[in-house]
Design an enzyme around this catalytic site. Structure first.
Site, PDB file in Angstrom:
ATOM      1  N   CYS A  37       0.884  -1.205   0.085  1.00  0.00           N
ATOM      2  CA  CYS A  37      -0.167  -0.056   0.164  1.00  0.00           C
ATOM      3  C   CYS A  37       0.956   1.235  -0.027  1.00  0.00           C
ATOM      4  CB  CYS A  37      -0.978  -0.161   1.443  1.00  0.00           C
ATOM      5  SG  CYS A  37      -1.465   1.549   1.792  1.00  0.00           S
ATOM      6  N   CYS A  40       0.511   4.037   2.479  1.00  0.00           N
ATOM      7  CA  CYS A  40       0.798   3.778   3.862  1.00  0.00           C
ATOM      8  C   CYS A  40       2.370   3.820   3.832  1.00  0.00           C
ATOM      9  CB  CYS A  40       0.650   2.096   3.880  1.00  0.00           C
ATOM     10  SG  CYS A  40      -1.054   1.518   3.992  1.00  0.00           S
TER      11      CYS A  40
END
Lengths: 118, 306
Positions: A37, A40
């Site tokens: 991700c 993230c």
């Protein structure tokens, strides 16, 4: 070496979640994240800064949603989109952040959430 | 007063920043809170020349930012709230703060279209998503839906079959707009079921997460609820042009119009990228038009005796 300077958002294992997050007296911010991700990964340095700069008010921990045993926590807290950061106080979720935020914005929102429980 | 303010930070805005900063115009880039544009929601970008192995969209945008900063672009990660573009000194507001420049480049891009339901907002990030590649992994063995019948909806549906136990495609008409090859892949996939002639009336939930959808069958004039855990949007894009309406001319769909390259109807205001482009919508075309806008702005400033 100054310990404060090196403080970062630390990983928490699924096994320690109860103890380190839910049983904590101090508010805990948990970052649910994964390596694939990208937002993230962009959030990570922001969380490290926050962990260092706000260590008197909040503990910042990271739970990798791909790590062993973590899925049950992701399911328990209905994670459907990451990065997903939840602020825990006395075992309850008191605020959540879904999606990347720049440091300034994130920090302000976190301060406000912490002030409410102070 | 500044020379140039660039609004937006996708490939268009950042390419404009690279060019104007190399020309010593010291641009201010108002990048937005969710900076980097649509590529931030992608994984591998395989069609941008110069990256033979492909590159992750967010990583590419960070490289763009680095390159723009290298030549003196100033980045601001806040959202523009208001503009006043008619005077010689163009004003751009970020909340209470106001910035002035001789020229403005608008590169605000586009974003996934939403259905416009209150319940959709309520469950955003809690079962409602516009990014299958970002959120798909949280739907292992769950039932999900994709709204839309075009290529991007078909791509999302196919991607989601990696995780979900079942994927409904909710299509308003009785046919798919997607290309023949994508249609074939959808029809051949056992996990995908197309629900024809259906429209989403409401996203249902338990106050915490999505639990289902209320669907309207426009052929039989009937309503029915289905149970599922996720709804992904694939109904196209809309330009982020709202704050410019009334000042910059746009077409019926809200896309800002250009004349002669990247010039807008307002002197000193230039337009680049997807906020103008309904047709191509590629990183490389956005970059190209960002470059054009920068060159247009640079020459226009020169002509003003800058």
């Amino acid at each position: 070496m100054d310990e404060q300077v090196n403080q970062k958002a630390e990983d928490v294992a699924a096994n320690d979640f109860q103890e380190k997050v839910l049983n904590s007296d101090k508010p805990v911010l948990v970052d649910f994240w994964a390596e694939w991700c990208m937002p993230c990964l962009m959030m990570a340095p922001v969380l490290d800064d926050v962990a260092r700069e706000m260590s008197d008010k909040v503990t910042v921990l990271k739970l990798n949603t791909e790590s062993e045993g973590s899925r049950e926590w992701a399911i328990k807290y209905d994670i459907r989109s990451i990065p997903n950061m939840k602020l825990f106080h006395k075992g309850e979720v008191v605020h959540e952040f879904i999606g990347f935020r720049p440091k300034e914005v994130f920090q302000q929102e976190l301060e406000e959430a912490l002030n409410k429980i102070a | 007063m500044r020379n140039v303010i660039i609004i937006g930070s996708g490939p268009a805005g950042l390419t404009a920043a690279i060019y104007t900063s190399r020309a010593n115009l010291q641009p201010l880039v108002i990048a937005g809170q969710s900076f980097g544009g649509q590529l931030m929601n992608t994984t591998d970008v395989e069609n941008y020349p110069g990256f033979p192995e492909g590159i992750m969209g967010p990583e590419m945008m960070q490289k763009f930012i680095k390159q723009a900063e290298r030549f003196g672009s100033e980045m601001m990660y806040k959202d523009v709230t208001k503009v006043e573009l008619s005077d010689d000194s163009k004003k751009v507001w970020v909340g209470d703060e106001m910035f002035e420049a001789k020229a403005v480049i608008i590169a605000t891009g586009a974003e996934p279209k939403k259905l416009g339901l209150d319940s959709e907002e309520k469950y955003w990030g809690k079962g409602v998503s516009s990014c299958a590649t970002c959120d798909g992994a949280f739907y292992r063995d769950k039932v999900v839906s994709v709204v839309g019948g075009g290529d991007s909806a078909a791509e999302e549906a196919l991607f989601l079959t990696r995780f979900a136990s079942k994927v409904y495609m909710i299509v308003r008409k009785d046919e798919l707009r997607a290309s023949k090859i994508m249609q074939d892949r959808v029809m051949e996939n056992e996990k995908i079921e197309v629900l024809w002639n259906r429209e989403v009336k409401e996203v249902l939930g338990d106050e915490n997460v999505v639990t289902g959808l209320k669907l309207y069958d426009n052929k039989n004039d009937a309503e029915k609820n289905i149970e599922l855990q996720g709804m992904f949007l694939g109904i196209g894009h809309m330009p982020k042009s709202e704050i410019f309406q009334g000042q910059i001319t746009s077409n019926d769909n809200g896309y800002l119009e250009v004349v002669n390259g990247t010039y807008s109807n307002v002197d000193g205001v230039f337009i680049a990228g997807d906020v103008n482009d309904e047709r191509y919508r590629q990183a490389v075309t956005a970059s190209g038009s960002g470059c054009m806008a920068a060159i247009d702005a640079e020459r226009w400033l020169e002509a003003q005796g800058n």
